[in-house]
Motif scaffolding. Structure first.
Motif, PDB file in Angstrom:
ATOM      1  N   GLN A 468       0.824  -1.213   0.000  1.00 31.57           N
ATOM      2  CA  GLN A 468       0.000   0.000   0.000  1.00 31.57           C
ATOM      3  C   GLN A 468       0.857   1.262   0.000  1.00 31.57           C
ATOM      4  O   GLN A 468       0.574   2.223  -0.732  1.00 31.57           O
ATOM      5  CB  GLN A 468      -0.917  -0.002   1.219  1.00 31.57           C
ATOM      6  N   VAL A 469       1.913   1.286   0.821  1.00 28.82           N
ATOM      7  CA  VAL A 469       2.775   2.477   0.896  1.00 28.82           C
ATOM      8  C   VAL A 469       3.525   2.678  -0.419  1.00 28.82           C
ATOM      9  O   VAL A 469       3.668   3.816  -0.904  1.00 28.82           O
ATOM     10  CB  VAL A 469       3.746   2.358   2.087  1.00 28.82           C
ATOM     11  N   LEU A 470       3.994   1.599  -1.032  1.00 30.38           N
ATOM     12  CA  LEU A 470       4.683   1.728  -2.318  1.00 30.38           C
ATOM     13  C   LEU A 470       3.729   2.240  -3.399  1.00 30.38           C
ATOM     14  O   LEU A 470       4.114   3.073  -4.239  1.00 30.38           O
ATOM     15  CB  LEU A 470       5.279   0.385  -2.726  1.00 30.38           C
ATOM     16  N   GLN A 471       2.490   1.757  -3.394  1.00 25.10           N
ATOM     17  CA  GLN A 471       1.510   2.262  -4.364  1.00 25.10           C
ATOM     18  C   GLN A 471       1.245   3.747  -4.145  1.00 25.10           C
ATOM     19  O   GLN A 471       1.104   4.517  -5.113  1.00 25.10           O
ATOM     20  CB  GLN A 471       0.209   1.472  -4.245  1.00 25.10           C
ATOM     21  N   LEU A 472       1.195   4.177  -2.880  1.00 24.12           N
ATOM     22  CA  LEU A 472       1.018   5.594  -2.566  1.00 24.12           C
ATOM     23  C   LEU A 472       2.186   6.411  -3.097  1.00 24.12           C
ATOM     24  O   LEU A 472       1.980   7.462  -3.741  1.00 24.12           O
ATOM     25  CB  LEU A 472       0.887   5.773  -1.045  1.00 24.12           C
ATOM     26  N   LEU A 473       3.406   5.961  -2.861  1.00 23.70           N
ATOM     27  CA  LEU A 473       4.585   6.689  -3.325  1.00 23.70           C
ATOM     28  C   LEU A 473       4.616   6.762  -4.856  1.00 23.70           C
ATOM     29  O   LEU A 473       4.977   7.798  -5.431  1.00 23.70           O
ATOM     30  CB  LEU A 473       5.855   6.027  -2.797  1.00 23.70           C
ATOM     31  N   GLN A 474       4.235   5.686  -5.519  1.00 24.33           N
ATOM     32  CA  GLN A 474       4.207   5.690  -6.981  1.00 24.33           C
ATOM     33  C   GLN A 474       3.169   6.687  -7.499  1.00 24.33           C
ATOM     34  O   GLN A 474       3.423   7.424  -8.466  1.00 24.33           O
ATOM     35  CB  GLN A 474       3.920   4.273  -7.494  1.00 24.33           C
ATOM     36  N   ARG A 475       2.000   6.726  -6.868  1.00 26.04           N
ATOM     37  CA  ARG A 475       0.950   7.670  -7.297  1.00 26.04           C
ATOM     38  C   ARG A 475       1.400   9.109  -7.082  1.00 26.04           C
ATOM     39  O   ARG A 475       1.220   9.969  -7.967  1.00 26.04           O
ATOM     40  CB  ARG A 475      -0.333   7.392  -6.518  1.00 26.04           C
ATOM     41  N   LEU A 476       1.989   9.398  -5.933  1.00 30.73           N
ATOM     42  CA  LEU A 476       2.445  10.760  -5.654  1.00 30.73           C
ATOM     43  C   LEU A 476       3.531  11.187  -6.636  1.00 30.73           C
ATOM     44  O   LEU A 476       3.582  12.352  -7.046  1.00 30.73           O
ATOM     45  CB  LEU A 476       2.960  10.845  -4.221  1.00 30.73           C
ATOM     46  N   GLN A 477       4.395  10.251  -7.012  1.00 26.26           N
ATOM     47  CA  GLN A 477       5.437  10.593  -7.978  1.00 26.26           C
ATOM     48  C   GLN A 477       4.839  10.969  -9.330  1.00 26.26           C
ATOM     49  O   GLN A 477       5.254  11.952  -9.961  1.00 26.26           O
ATOM     50  CB  GLN A 477       6.418   9.433  -8.135  1.00 26.26           C
ATOM     51  N   ARG A 478       3.848  10.187  -9.772  1.00 19.92           N
ATOM     52  CA  ARG A 478       3.224  10.486 -11.060  1.00 19.92           C
ATOM     53  C   ARG A 478       2.477  11.814 -11.012  1.00 19.92           C
ATOM     54  O   ARG A 478       2.524  12.611 -11.962  1.00 19.92           O
ATOM     55  CB  ARG A 478       2.256   9.362 -11.451  1.00 19.92           C
ATOM     56  N   GLU A 479       1.771  12.090  -9.920  1.00 21.00           N
ATOM     57  CA  GLU A 479       0.940  13.294  -9.836  1.00 21.00           C
ATOM     58  C   GLU A 479       1.768  14.562  -9.619  1.00 21.00           C
ATOM     59  O   GLU A 479       1.420  15.625 -10.146  1.00 21.00           O
ATOM     60  CB  GLU A 479      -0.070  13.150  -8.694  1.00 21.00           C
ATOM     61  N   LYS A 480       2.840  14.479  -8.856  1.00 17.88           N
ATOM     62  CA  LYS A 480       3.587  15.668  -8.454  1.00 17.88           C
ATOM     63  C   LYS A 480       4.956  15.773  -9.111  1.00 17.88           C
ATOM     64  O   LYS A 480       5.678  16.752  -8.885  1.00 17.88           O
ATOM     65  CB  LYS A 480       3.751  15.693  -6.931  1.00 17.88           C
ATOM     66  N   GLY A 481       5.349  14.772  -9.910  1.00 17.39           N
ATOM     67  CA  GLY A 481       6.659  14.812 -10.557  1.00 17.39           C
ATOM     68  C   GLY A 481       7.820  14.746  -9.591  1.00 17.39           C
ATOM     69  O   GLY A 481       8.895  15.286  -9.861  1.00 17.39           O
ATOM     70  N   LEU A 482       7.640  14.077  -8.468  1.00 12.34           N
ATOM     71  CA  LEU A 482       8.681  14.012  -7.449  1.00 12.34           C
ATOM     72  C   LEU A 482       9.841  13.119  -7.892  1.00 12.34           C
ATOM     73  O   LEU A 482       9.655  12.123  -8.598  1.00 12.34           O
ATOM     74  CB  LEU A 482       8.113  13.446  -6.151  1.00 12.34           C
ATOM     75  N   ALA A 483      11.035  13.472  -7.453  1.00 10.80           N
ATOM     76  CA  ALA A 483      12.204  12.603  -7.604  1.00 10.80           C
ATOM     77  C   ALA A 483      12.439  11.901  -6.271  1.00 10.80           C
ATOM     78  O   ALA A 483      12.311  12.517  -5.212  1.00 10.80           O
ATOM     79  CB  ALA A 483      13.431  13.419  -7.995  1.00 10.80           C
ATOM     80  N   TYR A 484      12.779  10.606  -6.329  1.00  6.08           N
ATOM     81  CA  TYR A 484      13.026   9.822  -5.120  1.00  6.08           C
ATOM     82  C   TYR A 484      14.456   9.289  -5.121  1.00  6.08           C
ATOM     83  O   TYR A 484      14.900   8.694  -6.114  1.00  6.08           O
ATOM     84  CB  TYR A 484      12.087   8.611  -5.035  1.00  6.08           C
ATOM     85  N   LEU A 485      15.159   9.505  -4.012  1.00  7.21           N
ATOM     86  CA  LEU A 485      16.400   8.788  -3.751  1.00  7.21           C
ATOM     87  C   LEU A 485      16.033   7.695  -2.756  1.00  7.21           C
ATOM     88  O   LEU A 485      15.800   7.967  -1.576  1.00  7.21           O
ATOM     89  CB  LEU A 485      17.469   9.720  -3.175  1.00  7.21           C
ATOM     90  N   LEU A 486      15.945   6.463  -3.219  1.00  7.47           N
ATOM     91  CA  LEU A 486      15.401   5.348  -2.445  1.00  7.47           C
ATOM     92  C   LEU A 486      16.541   4.497  -1.891  1.00  7.47           C
ATOM     93  O   LEU A 486      17.287   3.867  -2.653  1.00  7.47           O
ATOM     94  CB  LEU A 486      14.484   4.503  -3.330  1.00  7.47           C
ATOM     95  N   ILE A 487      16.663   4.467  -0.567  1.00  9.56           N
ATOM     96  CA  ILE A 487      17.689   3.671   0.102  1.00  9.56           C
ATOM     97  C   ILE A 487      17.032   2.399   0.631  1.00  9.56           C
ATOM     98  O   ILE A 487      16.068   2.465   1.408  1.00  9.56           O
ATOM     99  CB  ILE A 487      18.313   4.455   1.287  1.00  9.56           C
ATOM    100  N   THR A 488      17.537   1.242   0.236  1.00 11.10           N
ATOM    101  CA  THR A 488      16.914  -0.001   0.685  1.00 11.10           C
ATOM    102  C   THR A 488      17.873  -1.167   0.507  1.00 11.10           C
ATOM    103  O   THR A 488      18.857  -1.079  -0.229  1.00 11.10           O
ATOM    104  CB  THR A 488      15.613  -0.279  -0.101  1.00 11.10           C
TER     105      THR A 488
END
Length: 535
Positions: A468-488
């Motif tokens: 659910q959280v990953l789907q939220l982050l993906q949606r926010l990226q598409r809607e707001k054009g956010l860049a993510y530096l993802l550490i995992t």
């Protein structure tokens, strides 16, 4: 089929009149590996603790018959007196707890803690117990066990601490091992090592294992049978291959289908200028030099060396590697929280180290931490937590405007007053783990950043909540054009989220490139090992 080593029938556990385990029934044969699977709060750990009489203030009913030794009659663990359970713990049934750093005593060396078990349970003398403790540590594959036995828990790595806990649990060769999320806090390659170690030790000693986990990949690799628990009910049991191939219960199907799914804009901002760019970046820490030379100068430990990368708007750069590889250090440098050498530009500017000069840039680069429970202040309400950034970056806003912005940020992450009455006046402890992580994301988004640093944003969450959280982050990226530096360290999360990948080990970038190239056709042996461990 041999007679069961442990036969649990209609086990019920209640606290203060509220039942949390509802008539659980299962059995474990000698030498068998049974996985108890479910999300947080499903009752897995409470069930295991109840078997050993460690569920404080719990009211138990039902039965849990442990087969006797050498022709002795079986013992009912539910009704057994505390004096008898003391004899059982460690001797017949041992337990590995989820977080070794909190389960091990920080004031004693690991050798002393293993030796203590042998002295109490087997009556060994001090020298005998110490020698046996070193043998137990050696059996778990800890390097230089005679030297490591003198180490305190904080002086060992996460994998070494977990091995020390395993040595303590297996020191008396128990017939049944309860392993409560034994690999959750470990990197993917260490998880495979620890599971392999448990499987080897299980074969050597013939003990049975009850593995408590929410990681279905571990279940596939390790267990013979699986039991699925939802809200205190055992909803499905069977052989691992059968349950995974044809799950009968809807909850089991939901768990199996909860692997992170990729839903990103593959063409996003391919020709846009980079929001984050590094060239030859190095980050070092000052460390003491032993001996006489340390009186006059200090040494340096280089945690990141020669890193080159670029990240554009609307895209995700995944940084993957084991603990100690330099991932978090790289993230802290990107946030302007660590000095660095080389070039590092964020949103077209460079960090100066001055709070006033960097204030504008801090608005553009925000962070979401790994554990939302520790990163959210327990003394602040939701309105205060989410709106805090506006007090710093938009102090001219009045209280009504600020509240409206807070409500909008919460709505963006799927939290609304209609769902949570009195939402703004609630505190973090009133929310689940996934909901707390949504609060952390809302806190970062409210100031309108261009870049989010995501530091293990889902590692503390169950698989369904992670999805659910990953789907939220993906949606926010598409809607707001956010860049993510993802550490995992989770390769599945990288596959779902990242456009480009950096693979790090010992502070160096071993491999980089598009996600389909790096994970689909890895060229470095270390990357190949990471991908194989996550398969």
């Amino acid at each position: 089929m041999s007679a069961p080593l442990l036969d649990v029938r209609d086990l019920r556990v209640a606290f203060g009149g509220k039942e949390v385990v509802h008539g659980a029934s299962f059995s474990i044969a000698p030498g068998e590996k049974l996985a108890l699977v479910g999300e947080s709060g499903s009752g897995k750990t409470v069930t295991a603790l109840a078997l050993l009489g460690l569920a404080l203030n719990a009211r138990l009913s039902g039965s849990a018959l442990l087969a006797g030794r050498d022709g002795e009659p079986p013992l009912d663990l539910v009704s057994a007196p505390e004096r008898r359970l003391l004899q059982i713990r460690g001797q017949d049934i041992a337990m590995i707890f989820q977080e070794p750093m909190t389960a091990l005593n920080p004031l004693y060396t690991v050798g002393d803690q293993v030796a203590e078990v042998l002295q109490l349970k087997q009556g060994l003398g001090g020298r005998q117990a110490w020698d046996a403790a070193i043998e137990a540590l050696a059996a778990t594959g800890i390097p230089e066990p005679a030297r490591r036995a003198h180490a305190y828990p904080h002086q060992l790595s996460g994998g070494q601490r977990q091995r020390a806990m395993i040595a303590m649990a297996l020191a008396c060769r128990p017939r049944l091992l309860l392993a409560d999320e034994p690999t959750t806090a470990l990197d993917v390659t260490l998880r495979v090592q620890i599971l392999g170690l448990l499987a080897d030790l299980q074969r050597q000693t013939g003990m049975a294992v009850l593995l408590i986990t929410h990681d279905l990949n571990l279940v596939r690799r390790f267990a013979d049978r699986v039991a699925v628990m939802e809200n205190g009910h055992l909803v499905e049991q069977g052989a691992v291959d059968e349950v995974f191939a044809a799950p009968r219960h809807a909850y089991t199907r939901r768990l199996i289908d909860s692997r992170p799914a990729r839903d990103v804009d593959e063409e996003a901002a391919g020709d846009q200028p980079a929001l984050l760019r590094a060239s030859g970046m190095e980050v070092g820490y000052s460390v003491p030099i032993p001996g006489f030379r340390g009186w006059f100068r200090r040494g340096e430990f280089v945690a990141v060396r020669g890193a080159d990368f670029a990240l554009a708007a609307g895209r995700t750069l995944g940084v993957v590697g084991e603990s100690g590889s330099g991932k978090s250090t790289l993230a802290l440098a990107a946030l302007g929280l660590l000095p660095h050498r080389g070039t590092l530009d964020a949103a077209g500017r460079r960090w100066t180290g001055s709070p006033d000069a960097d204030r504008g840039l801090r608005r553009q680069v925000q962070v979401v931490f790994q554990d939302p429970f520790s990163s959210l202040s327990p003394r602040m309400t939701v309105e205060e937590i989410v709106g805090e950034g506006l007090l710093v970056h938009e102090p001219q806003l009045g209280a009504p405007e600020r509240r409206q912005r807070v409500l909008q940020a919460l709505a963006d992450v799927g939290l609304a007053e209609a769902q949570f009455p009195g939402l703004l006046d609630r505190y973090p402890h009133e929310f689940s783990g996934g909901q707390r992580q949504r609060l952390a994301i809302a806190r970062a988004l409210i100031v309108g950043p261009q870049l989010l640093v995501l530091d293990e944003p889902t590692s503390a969450l169950d698989v369904t909540i992670q999805q659910q959280v990953l789907q939220l982050l993906q949606r926010l990226q598409r809607e707001k054009g956010l860049a993510y530096l993802l550490i995992t360290h989770d390769v599945d999360v990288i596959r779902a989220m990242a456009h480009e990948v950096l693979v790090m080990k010992d502070g160096q970038v071993l491999e980089s490139g598009p996600v389909e190239q790096v994970l689909g056709r890895p060229s470095h042996a270390y990357t190949q090992a990471l991908v194989a461990a996550a398969a």
